[in-house]
Design an enzyme around this catalytic site. Structure first.
Site, PDB file in Angstrom:
ATOM      1  N   TRP A  96       0.830  -1.216   0.000  1.00 30.00           N
ATOM      2  CA  TRP A  96       0.000   0.000   0.000  1.00 30.00           C
ATOM      3  C   TRP A  96       0.859   1.258   0.000  1.00 30.00           C
ATOM      4  O   TRP A  96       0.385   2.342  -0.268  1.00 30.00           O
ATOM      5  CB  TRP A  96      -0.942  -0.004   1.212  1.00 30.00           C
ATOM      6  CG  TRP A  96      -0.273   0.226   2.566  1.00 30.00           C
ATOM      7  CD1 TRP A  96       0.873  -0.370   3.034  1.00 30.00           C
ATOM      8  CD2 TRP A  96      -0.716   1.110   3.595  1.00 30.00           C
ATOM      9  NE1 TRP A  96       1.153   0.071   4.306  1.00 30.00           N
ATOM     10  CE2 TRP A  96       0.202   0.978   4.683  1.00 30.00           C
ATOM     11  CE3 TRP A  96      -1.785   1.984   3.732  1.00 30.00           C
ATOM     12  CZ2 TRP A  96       0.062   1.701   5.869  1.00 30.00           C
ATOM     13  CZ3 TRP A  96      -1.924   2.702   4.918  1.00 30.00           C
ATOM     14  CH2 TRP A  96      -0.996   2.562   5.969  1.00 30.00           C
ATOM     15  N   ASP A  97       2.147   1.080   0.301  1.00 33.04           N
ATOM     16  CA  ASP A  97       3.098   2.199   0.279  1.00 33.04           C
ATOM     17  C   ASP A  97       2.930   2.991  -1.018  1.00 33.04           C
ATOM     18  O   ASP A  97       3.048   4.222  -1.027  1.00 33.04           O
ATOM     19  CB  ASP A  97       4.546   1.676   0.356  1.00 33.04           C
ATOM     20  CG  ASP A  97       4.822   0.787   1.559  1.00 33.04           C
ATOM     21  OD1 ASP A  97       3.886   0.118   2.023  1.00 33.04           O
ATOM     22  OD2 ASP A  97       5.977   0.744   2.015  1.00 33.04           O
ATOM     23  N   GLU A 107       0.576  -2.244  12.627  1.00 33.18           N
ATOM     24  CA  GLU A 107       0.823  -3.692  12.600  1.00 33.18           C
ATOM     25  C   GLU A 107       1.206  -4.263  13.963  1.00 33.18           C
ATOM     26  O   GLU A 107       1.566  -5.430  14.058  1.00 33.18           O
ATOM     27  CB  GLU A 107       1.872  -4.022  11.536  1.00 33.18           C
ATOM     28  CG  GLU A 107       1.352  -3.745  10.137  1.00 33.18           C
ATOM     29  CD  GLU A 107       2.322  -4.144   9.035  1.00 33.18           C
ATOM     30  OE1 GLU A 107       3.473  -4.471   9.346  1.00 33.18           O
ATOM     31  OE2 GLU A 107       1.898  -4.111   7.863  1.00 33.18           O
ATOM     32  N   LYS A 125       2.557   0.952  16.227  1.00 34.76           N
ATOM     33  CA  LYS A 125       3.787   0.922  15.444  1.00 34.76           C
ATOM     34  C   LYS A 125       3.891   2.176  14.571  1.00 34.76           C
ATOM     35  O   LYS A 125       4.954   2.743  14.376  1.00 34.76           O
ATOM     36  CB  LYS A 125       3.761  -0.334  14.566  1.00 34.76           C
ATOM     37  CG  LYS A 125       4.945  -0.492  13.638  1.00 34.76           C
ATOM     38  CD  LYS A 125       4.799  -1.745  12.792  1.00 34.76           C
ATOM     39  CE  LYS A 125       5.978  -1.933  11.850  1.00 34.76           C
ATOM     40  NZ  LYS A 125       5.779  -3.041  10.908  1.00 34.76           N
ATOM     41  N   GLN A 126       2.742   2.581  14.020  1.00 31.17           N
ATOM     42  CA  GLN A 126       2.760   3.648  13.008  1.00 31.17           C
ATOM     43  C   GLN A 126       1.413   4.367  12.980  1.00 31.17           C
ATOM     44  O   GLN A 126       0.452   3.917  13.598  1.00 31.17           O
ATOM     45  CB  GLN A 126       3.048   3.026  11.650  1.00 31.17           C
ATOM     46  CG  GLN A 126       1.981   2.039  11.192  1.00 31.17           C
ATOM     47  CD  GLN A 126       2.502   1.059  10.154  1.00 31.17           C
ATOM     48  OE1 GLN A 126       2.832  -0.070  10.486  1.00 31.17           O
ATOM     49  NE2 GLN A 126       2.567   1.481   8.908  1.00 31.17           N
TER      50      GLN A 126
HETATM   51  C1  BGC Z   1       4.860  -1.386   7.638  1.00 36.10           C
HETATM   52  C2  BGC Z   1       3.842  -1.486   6.530  1.00 36.10           C
HETATM   53  C3  BGC Z   1       4.554  -1.274   5.208  1.00 36.10           C
HETATM   54  C4  BGC Z   1       5.699  -2.238   5.049  1.00 36.10           C
HETATM   55  C5  BGC Z   1       6.505  -1.990   3.773  1.00 36.10           C
HETATM   56  C6  BGC Z   1       5.971  -2.378   7.396  1.00 36.10           C
HETATM   57  O1  BGC Z   1       6.935  -2.266   8.391  1.00 36.10           O
HETATM   58  O2  BGC Z   1       4.254  -1.620   8.888  1.00 36.10           O
HETATM   59  O3  BGC Z   1       2.837  -0.508   6.707  1.00 36.10           O
HETATM   60  O4  BGC Z   1       3.653  -1.419   4.165  1.00 36.10           O
HETATM   61  O5  BGC Z   1       6.577  -2.097   6.131  1.00 36.10           O
HETATM   62  O6  BGC Z   1       7.059  -0.720   3.775  1.00 36.10           O
END
Ligand code: BGC
Length: 765
Positions: A344-345, A486, A597-598
């Protein structure tokens, strides 16, 4: 490494650091969207991670591994002997050293004044470029000057296909051949996807050299020996081309034909020579980026301008603009990290840059999603759902879901941690839909929508309608998912997922209503049986449960989050490394703590900013910012943009600096070893333009609300909007907007007032 920002075009390493080779290899990576070439040195060192990746050439090593971008043959390697001694910076004395990547030209330059162990001194200069014009070309030039005495110099170089992806050998060895006792060619073929890679190279010396040609297992090379007079410069040029059977132009060629055309092209490129290849490529950089869409900032911190150029440079080289069957990996093409997979990035973090800066590239990226619909449909079907469920990680169009099933070690059980994202991180389907819609809102590209866009929107809506589950409360829920954060898995009613699923359904309903009577729509209706589902969509969209704000305005991130235990997170919040919470807790334990986490709810608020009140925005900001560790590099840009919106200007700037330092900074010299952080780099641009520059598309309305950080005097950027190219000059007190295209007026809201920009607008802010 320490960034030297004295020249804000040049990323510079001032000291050779053999313990942190991966850093420069990744952040100084060269490329052009067709290939990415890690900036490893010509001479080899322990700890290096050499890498060359060609877009879209995924291969699966065996059934126990998921597919990945194979690490192709190495053409950079040169074993250099000076007066019989191997050139290596691990011995002798480095008198002077620099390694520089010039963003303006895309050239990598290494300069070394070296005293060998036998006390002889040499000046060595290594130049390298991956052409932005001819996407198949890598050019190298090496100057060696003996300073102490006349010297014998021996160089061994060629094509080395002994490279693996940390142990997985993705290629069978193919034909190797010398042509005209001069040109070297080697073929390697991926073991499962059966893609031929044809490497052809030509090495030339400015002095006569004895040449000895040789082959070895998975290797073809030549040894050149020559005598160079004291203070005379020996110049070696090596021009290499790479072609694959995946290239559109080669799809129908036999291997023989491919080898022959590759040889012809190599000859043509080699005739140009290094300097001309560089000149042509640098002109392309001007045309595509530096003259057309530069982001320029006047800041008291010179690193800011360097970081913005770093971002634009990498965004350019990570995007496979040449082929809509390919997309951007989470590490671009700068390393083996995340196996070259697409997340999804793309839609949420990189796509905005392309939508505003290079809309045709943005279109390609979304066409890739359209072309991968069969895999998305298969995934939905396999899980018992309808419509299109996009893979969390995707690769080649027909690969479907490619997320690995296991990851790092669990400190409690000692077993590898299962990776559940491929199974239950389902918000990707609405992220893709959001990307399509954003592209449409910014460009008005009806052709794209009719061919591709509407089908994605409808088919993802079909998925959501089938994914909803009726609860005891009579409402529809989405259970057992992972949201953007996550650190929480297997959760019910994730705010981000539920809001976006509802939005996705509403969007499909509104386009269904709007498109009635169009011929293409009738076809789509027949294909996807839309009319039969329309009433159910309407009913379901009304019944989806979305977590609503508490009295204080806080939106529960999911059904249980606000009841989880609280913990002092200061230790992890102040870390310079990500994921240190895993040193103390395992994943199950982290699942029970109010820690993110984010960016999650805050990302929802940013992307759907008109759906929430300012009181809700503030309450959620105050609640979630302290609980977010930014353990994903995707997080900082969201928080920086929102901090600016919230009026927390110094935090906004601090987070911008932190985002820039993820790859460019020296606090963690190994964070980029496996490749740059593509989403974070998209985020650097987003902070500058959407954050400080304040440019936002809310629905179909363009809004400008700039607020520059204290350190910034002015910011200039460009954005395409519905076929018009706009130039924005922003200072702390004014905004000048120029419509450079002038074929249509652009409507823009500034501080609540609507302006129509036909030509030029100057306004205080
Ligand atoms: C993040 C995801 C991301 C992935 C790739 C993971 O650490 O939590 O949101 O899509 O890294 O960048």
């Amino acid at each position: 490494m320490g960034i030297d920002a004295s020249n804000d075009w040049i990323l510079k390493e001032t000291k050779f650091d053999p313990t942190a080779l991966g850093k420069c290899e990744a952040i100084m990576c060269l490329g052009n969207g067709y290939m990415g070439l890690r900036s490893s040195t010509e001479e080899r060192y322990v700890g290096e991670k050499r890498g060359l990746f060609i877009a879209g050439t995924y291969n699966r090593f065996d059934e126990n591994e998921v597919c990945e971008l194979p690490n192709a043959a190495d053409v950079l390697e040169m074993d250099i002997k000076l007066n019989g001694q191997h050139f290596s910076l691990m011995q002798g004395t480095i008198e002077e050293y620099s390694r520089e990547l010039n963003f303006c030209t895309g050239e990598l330059h290494r300069y070394i004044l070296w005293t060998a162990p036998d006390s002889n001194k040499y000046k060595l200069e290594f130049y390298r470029v991956v052409s932005l014009k001819n996407l198949h070309t890598i050019a190298q030039k090496i100057n060696i000057t003996p300073i102490s005495a006349d010297m014998e110099i021996t160089v061994s170089t060629g094509i080395n296909a002994q490279i693996t992806n940390t142990g997985s050998q993705h290629f069978s060895e193919g034909p190797k051949r010398f042509y005209d006792r001069k040109y070297m060619q080697l073929v390697q073929t991926t073991t499962q996807s059966n893609i031929h890679f044809v490497f052809t190279t030509d090495v030339t010396f400015s002095e006569n050299a004895d040449t000895h040609i040789a082959m070895d297992r998975r290797k073809i090379f030549s040894v050149y020996k020559t005598k160079v007079a004291k203070n005379k410069c020996l110049t070696i040029q090596k021009i290499t081309t790479i072609h694959t059977s995946r290239d559109r132009a080669n799809e129908n060629k036999t291997l023989d034909e491919l080898q022959a055309s590759a040889l012809n092209e190599l000859k043509a490129e080699s005739t140009l020579g290094y300097d001309e290849i560089l000149k042509i490529s640098a002109a392309k950089w001007q045309e595509l980026v530096w003259q057309s869409i530069p982001v320029t900032v006047q800041s008291s911190n010179p690193t800011d301008q360097l970081a913005l150029r770093f971002a634009q440079y990498h965004l350019q080289i990570m995007a496979p603009a040449h082929d809509n069957r390919m997309n951007i990996g989470a590490k671009g093409f700068s390393g083996e990290g995340y196996k070259g997979h697409v997340f999804w990035d793309t839609e949420i973090f990189m796509l905005p840059y392309f939508i505003y800066s290079q809309p045709s590239v943005a279109r390609n990226l979304e066409e890739y999603r359209y072309l991968s619909l069969p895999g998305a449909r298969e995934k939905a079907k396999g899980n018992g759902y309808k419509g299109a469920q996009f893979p969390w990680e995707s690769a080649w169009l027909t690969d479907g879901e490619v997320t690995p099933l296991y990851g790092a070690a669990d400190i409690v059980t000692g077993l590898p941690i299962p990776i559940l994202t491929g199974l239950i991180e389902i918000h990707i389907s609405c992220d893709v839909c959001y990307g399509v819609w954003q592209y449409y809102m910014a460009t008005g590209d009806e052709d794209f929508m009719e061919r591709y866009g509407y089908e994605i929107i409808f088919d993802t809506a079909i998925f959501w309608a089938s994914r909803l589950e009726e609860g005891n409360d009579g409402l529809l829920h989405i259970n057992n998912v992972i949201g953007p954060d996550e650190y929480k898995d297997g959760i019910d009613d994730d705010a981000f997922t539920n809001y976006f699923a509802r939005w996705n359904l509403h969007l499909a309903i509104s386009y269904y209503d709007k498109l009635q009577g169009n011929l293409f729509f009738e076809k789509l209706d027949n294909k996807l049986k839309l009319s039969a589902q329309y009433d159910a969509w309407k009913e379901k969209a009304e019944k989806i449960y979305v977590p609503v704000s508490r009295e204080d305005g806080v939106i529960p991130q999911n059904k249980t989050f606000l009841n989880l235990k609280e913990m002092d997170l200061t230790k992890y919040k102040n870390q310079t490394r990500v994921g240190t919470i895993y040193n103390d807790f395992n994943h199950d334990q982290i699942n029970e703590i109010q820690v993110c986490k984010q960016a999650d709810v805050l990302l929802l608020i940013l992307l759907m900013e008109d759906a929430f009140t300012s009181q809700e925005k503030r309450a959620n900001w105050d609640y979630y910012e302290p609980r977010t560790l930014h353990d994903s590099s995707l997080s900082l840009s969201t928080h920086s943009v929102l901090a600016n919106d919230m009026g927390d200007y110094s935090l906004a700037y601090d987070l911008f600096v932190r985002a820039c330092n993820i790859d460019m900074g020296s606090a963690n010299m190994h964070s980029s070893d496996d490749g740059i952080h593509a989403a974070s780099i998209g985020g650097i641009w987003q902070i500058a333009v959407l954050g400080f520059g304040g440019l936002r598309l809310v629905g179909d309305k363009l809004r400008l609300a700039p607020h520059l950080p204290d350190a910034w005097e002015s910011l200039t950027f460009y954005a395409w909007l519905r076929g018009q190219k706009l130039k924005f000059d922003v200072t702390k007190t004014s905004a000048n907007i120029e419509n450079l295209t002038k074929t249509e007026a652009v409507t823009l809201e500034i501080n609540g007032i609507e302006y129509i920009v036909e030509d030029m607008l100057e306004t205080p802010i």
